[in-house]
Design an enzyme around this catalytic site. Structure first.
Site, PDB file in Angstrom:
ATOM      1  NE  ARG A   1     -64.621 147.175   1.776  1.00 15.33           N
ATOM      2  CZ  ARG A   1     -65.161 146.056   2.238  1.00 15.33           C
ATOM      3  NH1 ARG A   1     -66.450 146.031   2.575  1.00 15.33           N
ATOM      4  NH2 ARG A   1     -64.444 144.959   2.379  1.00 15.33           N
TER       5      ARG A   1
ATOM      6  CE1 TYR B   1     -61.167 134.672  -2.380  1.00 19.19           C
ATOM      7  CE2 TYR B   1     -60.258 132.573  -3.113  1.00 19.19           C
ATOM      8  CZ  TYR B   1     -60.115 133.935  -2.896  1.00 19.19           C
ATOM      9  OH  TYR B   1     -58.935 134.563  -3.213  1.00 19.19           O
TER      10      TYR B   1
ATOM     11  CB  ILE C   1     -51.824 141.081  -4.226  1.00 21.73           C
ATOM     12  CG1 ILE C   1     -51.284 139.716  -3.767  1.00 21.73           C
ATOM     13  CG2 ILE C   1     -51.777 141.175  -5.750  1.00 21.73           C
ATOM     14  CD1 ILE C   1     -52.132 138.537  -4.205  1.00 21.73           C
TER      15      ILE C   1
ATOM     16  CB  THR D   1     -51.488 138.636   1.501  1.00 21.49           C
ATOM     17  OG1 THR D   1     -52.414 137.533   1.373  1.00 21.49           O
ATOM     18  CG2 THR D   1     -50.761 138.852   0.173  1.00 21.49           C
TER      19      THR D   1
ATOM     20  CE  LYS E   1     -60.746 136.161  -5.720  1.00 20.46           C
ATOM     21  NZ  LYS E   1     -60.246 137.496  -6.089  1.00 20.46           N
TER      22      LYS E   1
END
Length: 256
Positions: free
Chosen positions: A35, A152, A15, A187, A156
């Protein structure tokens, strides 16, 4: 009009890369951060070809406040004040209680890291008078819980609270703060999720994919370019005044 100069974090793949290329095609100069410098360099090359006037690359682990400050300062020195930020960098996956629980790393990266990026960008934003934009990438899992994904989901969901509060802090300065909440998007992270489902459920990968898509009314994953298009719209004059929102792009999988 002031020049469009935008920071995109996590711009090496998926994304983030799609967002960088879409903004490049719309004439944004870009500071790309992640990174993995090698992947960023690939994105930067494509962004220049797509039309970005200037592109710089900065290695940065958003978990570390000092690295974020250094990267944003270097980007501002190279490109001038920013008109926008897309805080896309993050990690995914499950976490489980015990010695190797990933909860802390998930929250440190996705939530605390996003906060670091927002504040660093805020100190280097242009003075306007045009609207400036700060956009975070949250998730459909910021809307509801999933077993095994406490870190997660918490991180989020926290991004949505961060966006709402910060949008109120900076609204008088004509700074718009919003979040994107993607569902399944094609993805590497999503494909890893399908693999994890298959392993956990003891089914084939194709069966896991079919099960996942059965919860999506349109029956398919989105594409990174779809998310990028929404980001481009949020940064356009057409979205003037839209702030403090979480924009859901999930094929109908969550409606609230």
């Amino acid at each position: 009009m002031s020049p469009k100069t935008t920071v995109v974090t996590g711009a090496g793949t998926g994304i983030g890369k799609a967002i960088a290329l879409r903004l490049a095609a719309e004439g944004h100069s870009l500071a790309l951060m992640a990174r993995n410098i090698e992947r960023l360099e690939d994105t930067a090359k494509e962004a220049r070809t797509a039309g970005a006037p200037t592109v710089t690359v900065h290695g940065c682990d958003i978990r570390h406040h000092s690295e974020v400050e250094e990267a944003f300062s270097a980007a501002a020195q190279a490109l001038g004040p920013f008109s926008g930020l897309v805080a896309n960098a993050g990690i995914g996956g499950a976490n489980h209680p015990g010695e190797n629980d990933r909860f802390g790393d998930l929250v440190a990266t996705n939530l605390v890291g996003t906060y670091h990026c927002f504040r660093a960008a805020q100190s280097h934003l242009s003075t306007g008078p045009e609207a400036r934009h700060m956009i975070a990438v949250s998730s459909i899992l910021g809307r509801f819980g999933v077993p095994g994904y406490t870190g997660y989901c918490a991180s989020k969901t926290g991004i949505l609270g961060l966006v709402r509060a910060l949008s109120l802090e900076v609204a008088s300065e004509n700074i718009m703060v919003n979040a994107i909440c993607p569902g399944w998007v094609d993805t590497d992270m999503a494909q890893e999720g399908i693999d994890g489902m298959a392993k956990g459920m003891g089914v084939s990968r194709d069966e896991a994919h079919a099960i996942a898509m059965s919860a999506v009314p349109v029956g398919r994953m989105g594409k990174p370019a779809h998310i990028a298009g929404t980001v481009a719209w949020l940064m356009s004059d057409d979205a003037t005044g839209l702030t403090g929102q979480g924009i859901d792009i999930n094929g109908g999988a969550w409606m609230g």
